[in-house]
Write an enzyme that holds these catalytic residues in place. Structure first.
Site, mmCIF file in Angstrom:
data_model
loop_
_atom_site.group_PDB
_atom_site.id
_atom_site.type_symbol
_atom_site.label_atom_id
_atom_site.label_comp_id
_atom_site.label_asym_id
_atom_site.label_seq_id
_atom_site.Cartn_x
_atom_site.Cartn_y
_atom_site.Cartn_z
ATOM 1 N N ARG A 98 45.884 51.911 48.918
ATOM 2 C CA ARG A 98 46.386 50.680 48.293
ATOM 3 C C ARG A 98 47.688 50.922 47.562
ATOM 4 N NH1 ARG A 98 41.958 47.799 44.839
ATOM 5 N NH2 ARG A 98 43.744 46.504 44.325
ATOM 6 N N GLN B 231 46.109 39.802 36.637
ATOM 7 C CA GLN B 231 44.903 40.517 37.062
ATOM 8 C C GLN B 231 45.291 41.602 38.071
ATOM 9 O OE1 GLN B 231 41.434 37.489 37.705
ATOM 10 N NE2 GLN B 231 43.353 36.434 38.146
ATOM 11 N N ASN B 232 46.538 41.586 38.477
ATOM 12 C CA ASN B 232 46.984 42.520 39.509
ATOM 13 C C ASN B 232 47.260 43.897 38.918
ATOM 14 O OD1 ASN B 232 46.876 40.255 41.120
ATOM 15 N ND2 ASN B 232 49.077 39.865 41.024
ATOM 16 N N HIS C 206 43.558 43.914 34.125
ATOM 17 C CA HIS C 206 42.647 44.774 34.890
ATOM 18 C C HIS C 206 43.232 46.166 35.085
ATOM 19 C CE1 HIS C 206 40.727 40.899 36.702
ATOM 20 N NE2 HIS C 206 40.323 41.152 35.463
ATOM 21 N N CYS D 130 41.604 61.386 33.423
ATOM 22 C CA CYS D 130 40.522 62.328 33.689
ATOM 23 C C CYS D 130 39.182 61.691 33.313
ATOM 24 C CB CYS D 130 40.732 63.603 32.858
ATOM 25 S SG CYS D 130 39.304 64.683 32.870
ATOM 26 N N THR E 20 45.433 32.838 41.995
ATOM 27 C CA THR E 20 44.135 33.447 41.719
ATOM 28 C C THR E 20 43.021 32.499 42.118
ATOM 29 O OG1 THR E 20 42.697 34.452 40.034
ATOM 30 C CG2 THR E 20 44.152 32.692 39.293
ATOM 31 N N SER E 21 41.965 33.082 42.695
ATOM 32 C CA SER E 21 40.834 32.270 43.169
ATOM 33 C C SER E 21 39.957 31.817 42.011
ATOM 34 C CB SER E 21 39.994 33.088 44.153
ATOM 35 O OG SER E 21 39.479 34.248 43.497
HETATM 36 C C1 BV8 Z 1 33.691 42.590 32.169
HETATM 37 C C2 BV8 Z 1 40.572 45.857 39.556
HETATM 38 C C3 BV8 Z 1 32.095 43.054 30.473
HETATM 39 C C4 BV8 Z 1 39.958 46.552 40.694
HETATM 40 C C5 BV8 Z 1 39.338 43.815 39.331
HETATM 41 C C6 BV8 Z 1 30.900 36.680 32.858
HETATM 42 C C7 BV8 Z 1 31.644 37.263 31.835
HETATM 43 C C8 BV8 Z 1 32.110 38.567 31.949
HETATM 44 C C9 BV8 Z 1 31.863 39.304 33.117
HETATM 45 C C10 BV8 Z 1 31.134 38.715 34.139
HETATM 46 C C11 BV8 Z 1 30.661 37.417 34.005
HETATM 47 N N1 BV8 Z 1 30.006 37.111 35.146
HETATM 48 C C12 BV8 Z 1 30.055 38.181 35.984
HETATM 49 C C13 BV8 Z 1 30.715 39.179 35.384
HETATM 50 C C14 BV8 Z 1 30.961 40.489 35.977
HETATM 51 C C15 BV8 Z 1 32.312 40.591 36.699
HETATM 52 C C16 BV8 Z 1 32.665 39.378 37.494
HETATM 53 O O1 BV8 Z 1 33.468 38.564 37.085
HETATM 54 N N2 BV8 Z 1 32.093 39.268 38.671
HETATM 55 C C17 BV8 Z 1 32.407 38.129 39.508
HETATM 56 C C18 BV8 Z 1 33.021 38.593 40.808
HETATM 57 C C19 BV8 Z 1 31.142 37.346 39.686
HETATM 58 N N3 BV8 Z 1 33.352 40.861 35.728
HETATM 59 C C20 BV8 Z 1 33.534 42.127 35.333
HETATM 60 O O2 BV8 Z 1 32.818 43.049 35.678
HETATM 61 C C21 BV8 Z 1 34.678 42.375 34.370
HETATM 62 N N4 BV8 Z 1 34.174 43.170 33.259
HETATM 63 O O3 BV8 Z 1 33.738 41.427 31.958
HETATM 64 O O4 BV8 Z 1 33.081 43.528 31.305
HETATM 65 C C22 BV8 Z 1 30.894 42.694 31.306
HETATM 66 C C23 BV8 Z 1 30.506 43.480 32.407
HETATM 67 C C24 BV8 Z 1 29.379 43.121 33.162
HETATM 68 C C25 BV8 Z 1 28.669 41.969 32.848
HETATM 69 C C26 BV8 Z 1 29.088 41.176 31.756
HETATM 70 C C27 BV8 Z 1 30.174 41.557 30.983
HETATM 71 C C28 BV8 Z 1 35.768 43.208 35.052
HETATM 72 C C29 BV8 Z 1 36.479 42.396 36.072
HETATM 73 C C30 BV8 Z 1 37.676 43.196 36.625
HETATM 74 C C31 BV8 Z 1 37.325 43.737 37.969
HETATM 75 N N5 BV8 Z 1 38.488 44.400 38.535
HETATM 76 N N6 BV8 Z 1 40.397 44.463 39.780
HETATM 77 C C32 BV8 Z 1 40.955 46.710 41.796
HETATM 78 O O5 BV8 Z 1 41.934 45.941 41.860
HETATM 79 O O6 BV8 Z 1 40.725 47.606 42.612
HETATM 80 S S1 BV8 Z 1 39.149 42.198 39.743
HETATM 81 C C33 BV8 Z 1 39.928 41.820 41.176
HETATM 82 O O7 BV8 Z 1 39.730 40.408 41.361
HETATM 83 C C34 BV8 Z 1 41.429 41.992 41.187
HETATM 84 O O8 BV8 Z 1 41.983 42.428 39.960
HETATM 85 C C35 BV8 Z 1 41.927 40.574 41.428
HETATM 86 O O9 BV8 Z 1 43.150 40.378 40.881
HETATM 87 C C36 BV8 Z 1 40.839 39.819 40.761
HETATM 88 C C37 BV8 Z 1 40.770 38.370 40.926
HETATM 89 O O10 BV8 Z 1 40.978 38.096 42.267
HETATM 90 P P1 BV8 Z 1 42.286 37.235 42.589
HETATM 91 O O11 BV8 Z 1 43.457 37.896 41.953
HETATM 92 O O12 BV8 Z 1 42.014 35.837 42.217
HETATM 93 O O13 BV8 Z 1 42.410 37.464 44.129
HETATM 94 P P2 BV8 Z 1 41.647 36.647 45.272
HETATM 95 O O14 BV8 Z 1 41.892 37.373 46.544
HETATM 96 O O15 BV8 Z 1 40.249 36.351 44.838
HETATM 97 O O16 BV8 Z 1 42.398 35.235 45.288
HETATM 98 C C38 BV8 Z 1 43.758 35.175 45.628
HETATM 99 C C39 BV8 Z 1 44.157 33.718 45.548
HETATM 100 O O17 BV8 Z 1 45.545 33.630 45.863
HETATM 101 C C40 BV8 Z 1 43.428 32.828 46.551
HETATM 102 O O18 BV8 Z 1 42.944 31.675 45.875
HETATM 103 C C41 BV8 Z 1 44.510 32.439 47.560
HETATM 104 O O19 BV8 Z 1 44.359 31.092 47.996
HETATM 105 C C42 BV8 Z 1 45.758 32.563 46.737
HETATM 106 N N7 BV8 Z 1 46.952 32.885 47.511
HETATM 107 C C43 BV8 Z 1 47.055 33.690 48.595
HETATM 108 N N8 BV8 Z 1 48.358 33.765 48.964
HETATM 109 C C44 BV8 Z 1 49.060 33.018 48.080
HETATM 110 C C45 BV8 Z 1 48.171 32.459 47.150
HETATM 111 N N9 BV8 Z 1 48.572 31.665 46.144
HETATM 112 C C46 BV8 Z 1 49.888 31.401 46.051
HETATM 113 N N10 BV8 Z 1 50.810 31.908 46.902
HETATM 114 C C47 BV8 Z 1 50.434 32.706 47.923
HETATM 115 N N11 BV8 Z 1 51.371 33.194 48.756
#
Ligand code: BV8
Length: 257
Positions: free
Chosen positions: A74, A109-110, A127, A135, A196-197
């Site tokens: 990546r 978030q990127n 993020h 480490c 962002t989605s």
């Molecule tokens: C946490 C790094 C405490 C990794 C990432 C409620 C509260 C708190 C947490 C949770 C909760 N419910 C569930 C949770 C747990 C979890 C979570 O949210 N799960 C979800 C999936 C259900 N959250 C966590 O674990 C977070 N930690 O809160 O700690 C905690 C922990 C556990 C339980 C409770 C509390 C940590 C979250 C961070 C995870 N790490 N990234 C890596 O990158 O390798 S998140 C990852 O998703 C990326 O960072 C990414 O940026 C992010 C969001 O995705 P998007 O950026 O939106 O990307 P996506 O592909 O989804 O969408 C792109 C959009 O762009 C689309 O809509 C598309 O239409 C659009 N698009 C495409 N092209 C274009 C465009 N728009 C405009 N122009 C274009 N050209």
């Protein structure tokens, strides 16, 4: 005039009038640089892995070589692509607002670092970043440029392994990034969600928090999201096309490489 154009004009007026703006971006803002978004299918070798599975402590502990290779793949791509017109427009808007003594906080978030290369400063990397690793044993950080990827995973100097300083699913977000985000959301009169989605928490709820604090809201996204129905102005399309159009509407001129 098409409703899209009138919406774009309205969005431009809101941005021009705003005294304190928060912008939240996601993977979509880097799509036009050639980086696959988080939930679009990846091409090639990595298409058989789910990022939601790999971006976890569990995956790294279970198979540190696989996860390290995934991030190596990546960041190699992130390093070989350029910021797109959307990044440059956001950087120029931030400078324009700063010169007018108006606030613009960019929260992303990127992890690709393209906003900074596109001219933005003081970016809140919610993020984390792929450009710093640490480490697993001591937490000692090193820039990606100092690491050699001739073995996977990468041993640290202290008997642990090196991992990216990225927030994995299930991990807490950096306290300073959260605090800066909450502070900016409490003070902003305009919140703009771009590319962002709106599916990852707690970032996905930021727009609701800003709205509850009385901010106006704008979404710029290729596809509809759960927030599309609740924002004041929704512009559907590519951020790399829409953002430069907005700056033109406002009359902000800026150099684009
Ligand atoms: C946490 C790094 C405490 C990794 C990432 C409620 C509260 C708190 C947490 C949770 C909760 N419910 C569930 C949770 C747990 C979890 C979570 O949210 N799960 C979800 C999936 C259900 N959250 C966590 O674990 C977070 N930690 O809160 O700690 C905690 C922990 C556990 C339980 C409770 C509390 C940590 C979250 C961070 C995870 N790490 N990234 C890596 O990158 O390798 S998140 C990852 O998703 C990326 O960072 C990414 O940026 C992010 C969001 O995705 P998007 O950026 O939106 O990307 P996506 O592909 O989804 O969408 C792109 C959009 O762009 C689309 O809509 C598309 O239409 C659009 N698009 C495409 N092209 C274009 C465009 N728009 C405009 N122009 C274009 N050209």
């Amino acid at each position: 005039m098409s409703s899209d154009h009138s919406n774009l004009t309205l969005a431009a007026e809101m941005i021009d009038d705003a005294q304190s703006i928060v912008i939240l971006t996601g993977a979509g803002v880097s799509a036009e640089s050639g980086l696959a978004t988080f939930r679009d299918p990846e091409e090639g070798h990595w298409s058989k892995y789910d990022p939601m599975e790999l971006a976890t402590v569990h995956a790294f502990n279970k198979d540190p070589e696989l996860v390290t290779r995934w991030y190596h793949w990546r960041f190699t791509r992130a390093r070989n692509v350029e910021p797109n017109p959307g990044h440059y427009a956001i950087g120029a808007l931030q400078k324009h607002k700063s010169n007018a003594d108006q606030a613009l906080t960019l929260i992303t978030q990127n992890v690709d670092g393209l906003h900074q290369r596109g001219g933005a400063s003081d970016v809140v990397e919610l993020h984390g970043t792929i450009h710093t690793w640490r480490c697993t044993k001591t937490g000692k950080q090193r820039p990606l440029t100092e690491l050699s990827f001739d073995t996977f995973p990468i041993p640290s100097d202290d008997g642990g392994l090196m991992r990216p300083c990225i927030v994995w699913f299930g991990e807490s977000l950096p306290e300073d990034a959260l605090q800066r985000s909450f502070q900016a959301m409490a003070e902003c009169d305009l919140f703009i969600s771009i590319g962002t989605s709106g599916t990852v928490e707690p970032a996905a709820s930021f727009i609701l928090a800003a709205k509850e604090n009385g901010a106006k809201t704008i979404e710029i996204n290729r596809d509809p999201t759960p927030n599309t129905g609740i924002v004041d102005v929704a512009l559907q399309g590519a951020s790399g096309v829409i953002l430069p159009q907005i700056l033109t509407e406002i009359g902000i001129e800026y150099p684009t490489p």
